[in-house]
Scaffold this motif. Structure first.
Motif, PDB file in Angstrom:
ATOM      1  N   GLU A   1      10.610  -6.865   6.873  1.00 20.82           N
ATOM      2  CA  GLU A   1      11.440  -6.561   7.588  1.00 20.82           C
ATOM      3  C   GLU A   1      10.387  -5.594   8.525  1.00 20.82           C
ATOM      4  N   VAL A   2      10.018  -4.419   8.062  1.00 16.17           N
ATOM      5  CA  VAL A   2       9.460  -3.402   9.295  1.00 16.17           C
ATOM      6  C   VAL A   2       9.003  -3.356   9.671  1.00 16.17           C
ATOM      7  N   LEU A   3       7.870  -4.667   9.857  1.00 13.31           N
ATOM      8  CA  LEU A   3       6.352  -4.662  10.429  1.00 13.31           C
ATOM      9  C   LEU A   3       7.102  -5.406  11.692  1.00 13.31           C
ATOM     10  N   GLU A   4       8.271  -6.098  10.958  1.00 14.43           N
ATOM     11  CA  GLU A   4       8.809  -7.570  12.903  1.00 14.43           C
ATOM     12  C   GLU A   4       9.480  -6.677  13.445  1.00 14.43           C
TER      13      GLU A   4
ATOM     14  N   GLU B   1      -4.932   1.214   9.800  1.00 10.40           N
ATOM     15  CA  GLU B   1      -4.509   1.819   8.235  1.00 10.40           C
ATOM     16  C   GLU B   1      -3.005   2.550   8.604  1.00 10.40           C
ATOM     17  N   ALA B   2      -2.564   3.798   9.837  1.00  6.01           N
ATOM     18  CA  ALA B   2      -1.789   4.671  10.133  1.00  6.01           C
ATOM     19  C   ALA B   2      -1.058   3.257  10.018  1.00  6.01           C
ATOM     20  N   ASP B   3      -0.228   2.528  10.724  1.00  8.82           N
ATOM     21  CA  ASP B   3       1.047   2.020  11.626  1.00  8.82           C
ATOM     22  C   ASP B   3       1.575   1.174  10.113  1.00  8.82           C
ATOM     23  N   LEU B   4       0.194   0.493   9.274  1.00 12.64           N
ATOM     24  CA  LEU B   4       1.291  -0.257   7.840  1.00 12.64           C
ATOM     25  C   LEU B   4       1.714   0.946   6.968  1.00 12.64           C
ATOM     26  N   LEU B   5       1.065   2.738   7.070  1.00 13.45           N
ATOM     27  CA  LEU B   5       0.968   3.470   6.493  1.00 13.45           C
ATOM     28  C   LEU B   5       2.578   4.044   6.866  1.00 13.45           C
ATOM     29  N   ALA B   6       2.637   3.929   7.729  1.00 17.29           N
ATOM     30  CA  ALA B   6       4.323   4.543   8.675  1.00 17.29           C
ATOM     31  C   ALA B   6       5.588   3.293   8.050  1.00 17.29           C
ATOM     32  N   ALA B   7       4.659   1.910   8.612  1.00 14.30           N
ATOM     33  CA  ALA B   7       5.924   0.526   8.278  1.00 14.30           C
ATOM     34  C   ALA B   7       6.623   1.141   6.653  1.00 14.30           C
ATOM     35  N   ILE B   8       5.438   0.882   5.958  1.00 15.06           N
ATOM     36  CA  ILE B   8       5.732   1.029   4.322  1.00 15.06           C
ATOM     37  C   ILE B   8       6.720   2.360   3.806  1.00 15.06           C
ATOM     38  N   SER B   9       6.201   3.714   4.181  1.00  4.80           N
ATOM     39  CA  SER B   9       7.004   3.864   3.768  1.00  4.80           C
ATOM     40  C   SER B   9       8.171   4.515   5.038  1.00  4.80           C
ATOM     41  N   GLN B  10       8.639   3.553   5.283  1.00 12.71           N
ATOM     42  CA  GLN B  10       9.316   3.826   6.126  1.00 12.71           C
ATOM     43  C   GLN B  10      10.939   2.576   5.423  1.00 12.71           C
ATOM     44  N   GLY B  11       9.686   1.662   4.764  1.00 14.39           N
ATOM     45  CA  GLY B  11      10.576   0.649   4.768  1.00 14.39           C
ATOM     46  C   GLY B  11      11.411   0.615   2.915  1.00 14.39           C
TER      47      GLY B  11
ATOM     48  N   ASN C   1       6.216  10.644  -9.971  1.00 14.45           N
ATOM     49  CA  ASN C   1       7.057  10.697  -9.027  1.00 14.45           C
ATOM     50  C   ASN C   1       5.996  10.216  -7.803  1.00 14.45           C
ATOM     51  N   PRO C   2       6.161   8.829  -7.219  1.00 11.77           N
ATOM     52  CA  PRO C   2       4.400   8.364  -5.751  1.00 11.77           C
ATOM     53  C   PRO C   2       5.280   8.622  -4.687  1.00 11.77           C
ATOM     54  N   LEU C   3       3.672   8.698  -4.703  1.00  7.36           N
ATOM     55  CA  LEU C   3       3.969   9.053  -3.464  1.00  7.36           C
ATOM     56  C   LEU C   3       3.000   7.884  -2.494  1.00  7.36           C
ATOM     57  N   LEU C   4       3.048   8.196  -0.985  1.00  3.57           N
ATOM     58  CA  LEU C   4       2.573   6.718  -0.263  1.00  3.57           C
ATOM     59  C   LEU C   4       0.902   7.159   0.362  1.00  3.57           C
ATOM     60  N   THR C   5       0.272   6.220   0.197  1.00  4.07           N
ATOM     61  CA  THR C   5      -1.374   6.543   1.198  1.00  4.07           C
ATOM     62  C   THR C   5      -2.276   5.740   1.346  1.00  4.07           C
ATOM     63  N   THR C   6      -3.233   5.844   2.134  1.00  3.32           N
ATOM     64  CA  THR C   6      -4.030   4.030   2.041  1.00  3.32           C
ATOM     65  C   THR C   6      -4.932   4.056   0.750  1.00  3.32           C
ATOM     66  N   HIS C   7      -5.163   3.076   1.220  1.00  3.85           N
ATOM     67  CA  HIS C   7      -6.850   2.641  -0.049  1.00  3.85           C
ATOM     68  C   HIS C   7      -7.656   3.836  -0.252  1.00  3.85           C
ATOM     69  N   GLN C   8      -8.410   4.097   1.180  1.00  3.84           N
ATOM     70  CA  GLN C   8      -9.138   4.656   1.488  1.00  3.84           C
ATOM     71  C   GLN C   8      -8.903   6.007   1.364  1.00  3.84           C
ATOM     72  N   ASP C   9      -7.903   6.324   1.389  1.00  6.11           N
ATOM     73  CA  ASP C   9      -7.863   8.046   1.331  1.00  6.11           C
ATOM     74  C   ASP C   9      -7.904   8.250   0.076  1.00  6.11           C
TER      75      ASP C   9
END
Length: 576
Positions: free
Chosen positions: A10-13, A49-59, A125-133
């Motif tokens: 939904e977010v990425l589309e 990863e930057a675009d994916l992180l921002a999109a998932i965070s918003q969604g 309480n989960p926060l979001l980050t990338t796999h590589q981070d």
């Protein structure tokens, strides 16, 4: 609750970052091979990863966090050990009252959240980050355990708790048997495996074990530079070398002549190939192991570091039906990787691609690869002669070492084959002189050569610790490091942190001067014009020298000015 797939889509589309087909392919890979959906999307090149992180965070409505500069509270390690952190790709960030805040690559992993909550007895309480981070943070916070284990074995050996066989003046069968028994002992096996595991962990390309009169030195080559490692006592040297020989299927009783071999090593669930060279020296046998980790190898011509202009020219050359493409430079500058990337680009079922190498470095599916064996007469020229009877469309010759190989490669390019090869020269125009000195006639060169790419590898500056500075005005003037207003541009200089193992650099990238054989250059070659004149013509036609390409990368904060000076030739410039 909608699924992770639905929310991501939904977010990425809405941002037009991902197509339905790409997401479906990623989900299919996840079902067949397992793993995180986010990681698969990035690995497949569908998203960064930057675009994916921002999109998932918003969604998901979950805030993102960067762990690079976060100070780790060591007391949290008792709540969440290293194994669990790695299994669920989670890092503890802070604890307030009965709430534990964690950073996760997949915050919708309900099973992981429940398991962590049960183990700690806390609300999560989960926060979001990338796999590589996450992986980098685990390495920094918990360590790999390799250094401690290595040191434990070394301490035991130095204390005399372990006894090792010492090589006498004259070796015999009983000596070999003693060494063989020691190669099967746990401390020797453990030390050797930890040595390789450490090399893989720090992304080393080579491991050197060098005996001295009363000591042994271990060094790792990381991003082209050697650095000291943890060294075993002298008493342990023979046993470790013999263990490496056993793993490489070499003769442990032979210690007078050089030996070459290789073995596969499994670490963290992936296999790496190690090419072993053993050379007798004054104080024992010196070992060099080339570490080839395929998981870290990029075979995409667009991601190696070439400029967009040069990428298009190399692609156009690779799509030619016949001719010769050469990559040049010293040993270890990525020449073969560039050729592999071009082979991967043009590999199609209707084309017969054959390589002859010494040795074959990577297994390329769908391509016929041949190992040369000079000791039985299987040289580059002999192999090439046989390959031509196999009806190839594309031939890659690992290296042009002599006049015979050069002659056969040139004539193969003239008879309807696309030939790719490497040559040891310092510049693109120097390649022409080198071929002439090897006996190649200029008219044959003109009829076959398409492009020459002289390349180097520069270390990429670690952006997590790099500092910004303004170079001196006179230095900036001399090097052209000026903005549109004529002011010196900002540059980055290395500092060093845990992420880059205090070196200030992380990874390497190609810089290259790419010379296309235009009609004007062909005419100059035919007339025997000097290198300098040919270089001037090439530069007028768009070629940038190695020094110029390096300066562009320094201005773009990819590398440092010092690294450019270290790897390229140019006017001698003093830095402050």
């Amino acid at each position: 609750m909608s699924s992770l797939k639905d929310r991501i889509m939904e977010v990425l589309e809405s941002r037009e970052l991902l197509t339905k087909e790409q997401l479906d392919k990623a989900v299919t890979i996840q079902h067949t091979e397992g793993g995180s959906l986010q990681k698969i999307l990035v690995d497949q090149g569908f998203l960064n990863e930057a675009d994916l992180l921002a999109a998932i965070s918003q969604g998901l409505g979950i805030p993102p966090i960067s762990l690079a500069r976060l100070k780790f509270d060591s007391s949290l390690a008792s709540l969440l050990d290293r194994n669990m952190a790695k299994l669920y790709e989670v890092v503890p960030v802070s604890k307030m009252g009965q709430t534990l805040t964690v950073a996760m690559a997949d915050p919708l992993n309900i099973f992981a959240l429940d398991t962590i909550a049960t183990k700690t007895g806390l609300n999560i309480n989960p926060l979001l980050t990338t796999h590589q981070d996450i992986m980098d943070a685990i390495e920094r916070y918990y360590g790999s355990g390799v250094e401690a284990s290595l040191q434990e074995v070394i301490d035991k050996a130095e204390s005399g708790a372990l006894e090792f066989f010492q090589e006498p003046e004259e070796s015999g069968a009983s000596d070999a048997e003693s060494l063989l028994r020691q190669t099967q002992e746990t401390p020797v096996i453990k030390f050797t495996e930890l040595l390789v595991a450490q090399a893989v962990r720090i992304k080393s390309s080579d491991i050197l074990i060098e005996p001295r009169e009363k000591s042994v030195r271990v060094r790792y080559r990381v991003d082209g530079m050697l650095q000291e490692g943890q060294s075993p006592p002298k008493s342990m040297h023979n046993a470790v070398v013999s263990r490496i020989k056993v793993m490489s299927d070499l003769d442990i009783a032979e210690r007078r002549v050089p030996q070459d071999g290789h073995f596969m090593f499994n670490t963290d669930g992936r296999y790496v190939d190690l090419r072993v060279s053993i050379l007798p020296s004054c104080f024992g046998e010196t070992v060099c192991m080339r570490v080839q980790d395929k998981s870290n190898q990029s075979l995409n011509i667009e991601t190696l570091g070439f400029s967009e202009f040069d990428v298009e020219r190399l692609k156009a050359a690779a799509l030619k039906p016949h001719g010769m493409i050469l990559t040049t430079g010293p040993t270890g500058t990525g020449k073969t990787t560039t050729l592999y990337s071009m082979l991967k680009l043009i590999d199609q079922p209707e084309r017969n691609l054959v390589t002859v190498e010494d040795p074959v470095e990577f297994d390329l599916g769908g391509i016929n690869q041949v190992n040369v064996k000079p000791d039985v007469g299987m040289t580059f020229s002999a192999a090439l002669r046989s390959i031509l009877r196999q009806d190839p469309d594309v031939i890659m010759v690992g290296e042009i070492r002599d006049a015979e190989t050069a002659d056969m490669a040139i004539k193969s390019a003239l008879t309807g084959h696309l030939v790719l090869s490497t040559l040891h020269t310092n510049s693109a125009t120097g390649t022409i002189t080198r071929l002439v000195n090897m006996g190649v006639e200029p008219f044959l060169m003109n009829s076959s050569l398409i492009v020459i790419a002289a390349q180097r590898l520069v270390r990429k500056i670690c952006l997590k610790c790099a500092e910004t500075y303004i170079p001196a005005k006179d230095l900036a003037d001399r090097l052209g490091l000026l903005d549109k207003q004529g002011n010196p541009v900002e540059l980055k200089k290395p500092v060093g942190c845990k992420s880059c193992y205090q070196s200030g650099y992380l990874g390497r990238e190609v810089i290259a001067e790419v010379l296309m054989m235009s009609p004007e250059i062909r005419e100059q070659v035919l007339k025997g014009e000097p290198e300098k004149l040919i270089e001037q013509t090439a530069r007028r036609q768009g070629m940038k020298t190695l020094r110029e390409q390096g300066l562009v990368k320094a201005m773009n904060h990819i590398t440092s000015l010092e690294e450019v000076f270290r790897t390229t030739l140019g006017d001698v410039v003093e830095t402050d």
